[in-house]
Design an enzyme around this catalytic site. Sequence first.
Site, PDB file in Angstrom:
ATOM      1  N   HIS A  55      33.657  46.479  52.838  1.00 56.13           N
ATOM      2  CA  HIS A  55      34.402  45.524  51.904  1.00 56.13           C
ATOM      3  C   HIS A  55      35.364  46.190  51.045  1.00 56.13           C
ATOM      4  CE1 HIS A  55      31.453  42.170  52.933  1.00 56.13           C
ATOM      5  NE2 HIS A  55      32.203  41.451  52.632  1.00 56.13           N
ATOM      6  N   LYS A  84      35.315  44.164  45.262  1.00 54.83           N
ATOM      7  CA  LYS A  84      33.886  43.353  45.313  1.00 54.83           C
ATOM      8  C   LYS A  84      32.983  43.844  44.471  1.00 54.83           C
ATOM      9  CE  LYS A  84      30.841  41.485  48.812  1.00 54.83           C
ATOM     10  NZ  LYS A  84      30.929  39.988  48.189  1.00 54.83           N
TER      11      LYS A  84
HETATM   12  P1  NAD Z   1      37.799  36.787  42.641  1.00 51.16           P
HETATM   13  O1  NAD Z   1      37.444  37.632  41.584  1.00 51.16           O
HETATM   14  O2  NAD Z   1      39.306  37.284  43.230  1.00 51.16           O
HETATM   15  O3  NAD Z   1      37.907  35.193  41.991  1.00 51.16           O
HETATM   16  C1  NAD Z   1      37.045  34.770  41.363  1.00 51.16           C
HETATM   17  C2  NAD Z   1      37.636  33.569  40.663  1.00 51.16           C
HETATM   18  O4  NAD Z   1      36.507  32.983  39.947  1.00 51.16           O
HETATM   19  C3  NAD Z   1      38.584  34.689  39.406  1.00 51.16           C
HETATM   20  O5  NAD Z   1      39.731  34.102  39.372  1.00 51.16           O
HETATM   21  C4  NAD Z   1      37.646  33.896  37.981  1.00 51.16           C
HETATM   22  O6  NAD Z   1      38.498  34.043  36.922  1.00 51.16           O
HETATM   23  C5  NAD Z   1      37.167  32.658  38.451  1.00 51.16           C
HETATM   24  N1  NAD Z   1      36.155  32.277  37.611  1.00 51.16           N
HETATM   25  C6  NAD Z   1      35.117  33.080  36.848  1.00 51.16           C
HETATM   26  N2  NAD Z   1      34.302  32.228  36.063  1.00 51.16           N
HETATM   27  C7  NAD Z   1      34.825  30.985  36.140  1.00 51.16           C
HETATM   28  C8  NAD Z   1      34.527  29.725  35.491  1.00 51.16           C
HETATM   29  N3  NAD Z   1      33.369  29.669  34.662  1.00 51.16           N
HETATM   30  N4  NAD Z   1      35.076  28.665  35.933  1.00 51.16           N
HETATM   31  C9  NAD Z   1      36.194  28.565  36.716  1.00 51.16           C
HETATM   32  N5  NAD Z   1      36.424  29.688  37.329  1.00 51.16           N
HETATM   33  C10 NAD Z   1      35.870  31.127  37.256  1.00 51.16           C
HETATM   34  O7  NAD Z   1      36.828  36.837  43.767  1.00 51.16           O
HETATM   35  P2  NAD Z   1      36.756  36.443  45.248  1.00 51.16           P
HETATM   36  O8  NAD Z   1      37.246  37.410  46.162  1.00 51.16           O
HETATM   37  O9  NAD Z   1      37.582  35.051  45.318  1.00 51.16           O
HETATM   38  O10 NAD Z   1      35.304  36.124  45.581  1.00 51.16           O
HETATM   39  C11 NAD Z   1      34.665  34.884  44.731  1.00 51.16           C
HETATM   40  C12 NAD Z   1      33.151  34.933  45.028  1.00 51.16           C
HETATM   41  O11 NAD Z   1      33.048  34.424  46.491  1.00 51.16           O
HETATM   42  C13 NAD Z   1      32.395  36.398  45.184  1.00 51.16           C
HETATM   43  O12 NAD Z   1      31.053  35.980  44.849  1.00 51.16           O
HETATM   44  C14 NAD Z   1      32.439  36.659  46.685  1.00 51.16           C
HETATM   45  O13 NAD Z   1      31.546  37.177  47.127  1.00 51.16           O
HETATM   46  C15 NAD Z   1      32.201  35.344  47.294  1.00 51.16           C
HETATM   47  N6  NAD Z   1      32.885  35.118  48.770  1.00 51.16           N
HETATM   48  C16 NAD Z   1      32.071  34.302  49.620  1.00 51.16           C
HETATM   49  C17 NAD Z   1      32.522  34.033  50.806  1.00 51.16           C
HETATM   50  C18 NAD Z   1      31.735  33.246  51.765  1.00 51.16           C
HETATM   51  O14 NAD Z   1      32.134  32.948  52.885  1.00 51.16           O
HETATM   52  N7  NAD Z   1      30.639  32.786  51.139  1.00 51.16           N
HETATM   53  C19 NAD Z   1      33.824  34.768  51.455  1.00 51.16           C
HETATM   54  C20 NAD Z   1      34.496  35.546  50.335  1.00 51.16           C
HETATM   55  C21 NAD Z   1      34.170  35.767  49.221  1.00 51.16           C
END
Ligand code: NAD
Length: 271
Positions: free
Chosen positions: A158, A162
Amino acid sequence: MSELPGIVIAGASGRMGQMLIRSVLESDRMRLVGALEREGHDWVGRDVGEAMGGVALGVHVFDDPLEPMAKAQAVIDFTAPEATIALSGIAAQARAAHIIGTTGMSDDQIARLEPASRHSPIVRAGNMSLGVNLLTQLVKQVAAALDEDFDIEVVEAHHHHKVDAPSGTALMLGEAAAEGRGVDLAQVRDAARDGITGARKRGDIGFSVIRGGDIVGEHEVLFAGAGERITLKHMATDRALFAKGALRAALWAQDKAPGQYDMLDVLGLRG
Ligand code: NAD
């Protein structure tokens, strides 16, 4: 004609959040009713469209989920574990479906979603893509066919931002292998937690992790025996793939009874 389902996107400014907002805006099957960011974030209080550098949409970013959730039929949540747990209670109160993409949740944190799932449907998946969910079924099948002369290694790569390792997808694949082989899932989770490098015992299910650059997500399951190897591999090249799966889950969950579901249910792949 009845109104389109209202969707809230949590984690609005994140890599996935922005992708999800664009996908909902492009969809003619749902409408964006609000977005969520963490308290103190500079997007809070702003118009979603303007915060993303475009035109005003008349839809706002909140730090308190109560207000937008009152107008929503589903919340799509790619944030962080504790944020997801807090949001599950509010989604349950609003009787809205909670689509959880957040990874890195401990068993204890996952257990804390249970009370909410008695009031509204929760769809949670470490990977929302069709390809990876299909891959879990293939891994289960291959693991069931091979004996312990084959070691199983889940290798994932990744981007360098991450937070969790191994990825939620790697855990899904490891658990599918454990299921196929008929070994304890807890053992696989311990292997993931206790160390992702180092020696393996014969027949172990292990994890290896690569972090670098802008890799969206690559997963390979290696079945290594004496004199031969089988590899099953998935490569995600665009995070729009995950957004597409999450939107599909939000629509699917509309008429579902309260409970916990995953993408195998959404995609009709549960064998
Ligand atoms: P990122 O860090 O870019 O985004 C996360 C966002 O959540 C940030 O903007 C942060 O400020 C916000 N956040 C944190 N606490 C919060 C709260 N209490 N209320 C509202 N917003 C809040 O991360 P990302 O790359 O977008 O990934 C996010 C999550 O999704 C990770 O856990 C990642 O592993 C997961 N993910 C899952 C899949 C899937 O298919 N299931 C795919 C990609 C990423």
